[in-house]
Design a protein around this motif. Structure first.
Motif, mmCIF file in Angstrom:
data_model
loop_
_atom_site.group_PDB
_atom_site.id
_atom_site.type_symbol
_atom_site.label_atom_id
_atom_site.label_comp_id
_atom_site.label_asym_id
_atom_site.label_seq_id
_atom_site.Cartn_x
_atom_site.Cartn_y
_atom_site.Cartn_z
ATOM 1 N N GLN A 114 4.016 -5.131 -1.462
ATOM 2 C CA GLN A 114 2.840 -5.349 -1.085
ATOM 3 C C GLN A 114 2.994 -6.637 -1.042
ATOM 4 O O GLN A 114 1.764 -7.810 -0.261
ATOM 5 C CB GLN A 114 2.232 -5.120 -0.849
ATOM 6 C CG GLN A 114 1.928 -3.333 -0.527
ATOM 7 C CD GLN A 114 0.253 -2.825 -0.655
ATOM 8 O OE1 GLN A 114 -0.352 -2.482 -1.262
ATOM 9 N NE2 GLN A 114 0.779 -1.143 -0.471
ATOM 10 N N GLN B 28 4.838 -10.245 0.695
ATOM 11 C CA GLN B 28 4.340 -8.933 1.954
ATOM 12 C C GLN B 28 2.999 -10.262 1.940
ATOM 13 O O GLN B 28 3.036 -11.166 2.977
ATOM 14 C CB GLN B 28 4.047 -7.822 2.458
ATOM 15 C CG GLN B 28 5.050 -7.496 3.114
ATOM 16 C CD GLN B 28 4.187 -6.025 3.861
ATOM 17 O OE1 GLN B 28 3.375 -5.701 3.252
ATOM 18 N NE2 GLN B 28 5.034 -5.333 3.613
ATOM 19 N N GLN C 169 4.567 -13.697 1.515
ATOM 20 C CA GLN C 169 4.904 -14.028 2.656
ATOM 21 C C GLN C 169 4.309 -14.996 3.855
ATOM 22 O O GLN C 169 3.755 -15.696 4.702
ATOM 23 C CB GLN C 169 5.509 -13.362 3.673
ATOM 24 C CG GLN C 169 6.258 -13.643 4.877
ATOM 25 C CD GLN C 169 7.731 -14.752 4.517
ATOM 26 O OE1 GLN C 169 8.392 -14.658 3.460
ATOM 27 N NE2 GLN C 169 7.997 -16.008 5.513
#
Length: 68
Positions: free
Chosen positions: A54, A57, A60
């Motif tokens: 997580q 992510q 990103q």
């Protein structure tokens, strides 16, 4: 013919039914998802892996927003 039950007996049956219902709900709330029998990872390690994924992510997403 059916005879009437006493109020005490009705209350006792109701209390017993409520007690069983509460016990069932408590047991159901404490039941966790089953893990696979061949899963060798401990639960804490699984949670750490999920958190790391997580975090990657989120990083990103931030990179994508700031690059525009």
């Amino acid at each position: 013919m059916n005879e009437r039950t006493s109020p005490t007996e009705r209350y006792a049956r109701g209390f017993a039914a409520a007690l069983i219902a509460v016990a069932t709900l408590v047991l159901a709330a404490n039941a966790g998802p089953a893990r696979a029998a061949n899963d060798s990872k401990p639960t804490a390690q699984i949670h750490q892996t999920e958190q790391a994924e997580q975090t990657q992510q989120v990083k990103q997403i931030h990179r994508t927003r700031h690059s525009d």
